[in-house]
Design an enzyme around this catalytic site. Structure first.
Site, PDB file in Angstrom:
ATOM      1  N   GLU A  38       0.868  -1.181   0.000  1.00 39.59           N
ATOM      2  CA  GLU A  38       0.000   0.000   0.000  1.00 39.59           C
ATOM      3  C   GLU A  38       0.913   1.242   0.000  1.00 39.59           C
ATOM      4  OE1 GLU A  38      -2.028   0.012   3.770  1.00 39.59           O
ATOM      5  OE2 GLU A  38      -3.430   1.607   3.221  1.00 39.59           O
ATOM      6  N   LYS A 108      -9.497   1.513  -1.758  1.00 37.14           N
ATOM      7  CA  LYS A 108      -9.683   0.855  -0.443  1.00 37.14           C
ATOM      8  C   LYS A 108     -11.061   1.153   0.143  1.00 37.14           C
ATOM      9  CE  LYS A 108      -7.037   0.514   3.931  1.00 37.14           C
ATOM     10  NZ  LYS A 108      -5.829   1.043   4.621  1.00 37.14           N
ATOM     11  N   CYS A 141      -4.845  -3.618   2.701  1.00 33.18           N
ATOM     12  CA  CYS A 141      -4.546  -3.619   4.137  1.00 33.18           C
ATOM     13  C   CYS A 141      -5.763  -3.896   5.016  1.00 33.18           C
ATOM     14  CB  CYS A 141      -3.851  -2.311   4.517  1.00 33.18           C
ATOM     15  SG  CYS A 141      -2.863  -2.507   6.021  1.00 33.18           S
TER      16      CYS A 141
HETATM   17  C1  ACM Z   1      -3.839  -0.069   7.270  1.00 32.34           C
HETATM   18  O1  ACM Z   1      -4.950  -0.288   6.793  1.00 32.34           O
HETATM   19  N1  ACM Z   1      -2.882   0.502   6.563  1.00 32.34           N
HETATM   20  C2  ACM Z   1      -3.524  -0.471   8.650  1.00 32.34           C
END
Ligand code: ACM
Length: 258
Positions: A38, A108, A141
């Site tokens: 990420e 995301k 993530c």
């Molecule tokens: C995250 O979602 N970077 C912990």
């Protein structure tokens, strides 16, 4: 399929230096699918929306160009995180790039902690990509903590999950064993290492990038604190079989009716 991850150590705000580290990690590497962390080129710990917006890009700018270069050199489809802008919104996104082509971005869905102050939550449906006949899905993530992300992609036929991450809590690496077992899929988690002390936050990223199999086995696991690369061969066809014995099929036995 030859798959793997790059675990890098970004310096906050130094895109070109961070590209260079990834470039040097991938010298002489060949693969079919490579996953980068990420926000692998920008760093993670922004202190304002303005700061995050300064490094934001449209889907086909310099981070896409860099991933095209990596794709050409390695022969792989490449997935890696960046800050995506659209109008006055910015997203914590990942590019999926193959050869000269940006295939798509994934935005995301589940934002962690102060990400909510600068990023807009993903607004595009979960989707599986056909990469030379292999069904590849993406989540980023903290999406790991919402099992429906991995389930939704798996129900769409995903065989291999590309999972760019910047993990700061200690749970995800073990939790991904369960995500893989319950869906009988392969997952590549590409995490970063290093520390960012910015504003009120002091994050140590946990490394431990990994490839987990449909059978819950850890096929590859990186150290906690150094940059590394791992490419391994998987038999993605194993992910098509959701039976764990002659009586139990994990997908046919679901009870959404109740
Ligand atoms: C995250 O979602 N970077 C912990």
């Amino acid at each position: 399929m030859k798959v793997g991850y790059v675990q890098n150590s970004p310096i906050f705000g130094e895109k070109q230096n961070n590209f260079e580290e990834v470039r040097s990690l991938l010298v002489r590497v060949t693969a079919d699918l490579i996953v980068l962390p990420e926000l692998f080129a920008t760093g993670y710990t922004f202190v304002s929306k303005e700061e995050a917006t300064e490094v934001a890009e449209l889907q086909d700018e310099i981070t896409a160009d860099f991933l095209k270069e990596i794709s050409h050199k390695t022969g792989a489809t490449v997935v890696g995180g960046f800050v995506e802008k659209e109008g006055n919104k910015i997203f914590n996104s990942s590019l999926i790039v193959s050869g000269n082509k940006v295939i798509d971005t994934y935005r995301k869905l589940h934002l962690f902690y102060k990400e909510k102050k600068w990023f807009t939550p993903g607004d595009k449906p979960l989707k599986v990509y056909d990469i030379n006949g292999v069904q590849v899905g993406i989540m980023i993530c903290f999406d790991w903590m919402f099992p429906e992300v991995c389930r939704t992609l798996s129900l769409q036929g995903m065989q291999v999950l590309a999972h760019p991450a910047n993990l700061v809590m200690p749970y995800c690496q073990s939790a991904m064993v369960t995500r893989c077992l319950e869906n009988r899929i392969f997952a590549i988690t590409a995490n970063r290492v290093g520390q960012e002390n910015r504003g009120d936050d002091d994050f140590t990223f946990t490394g431990g990038s990994q490839v987990i199999g449909y059978d819950g086995k850890v096929y590859s696991s990186a150290p906690k604190d150094i940059s590394s690369v791992s490419i391994i061969e998987i038999d993605e066809i194993q992910a098509n079989n959701k039976k764990i014995n002659e009586f139990n099929d994990l997908f046919e036995e679901r009870r959404p009716d109740l």
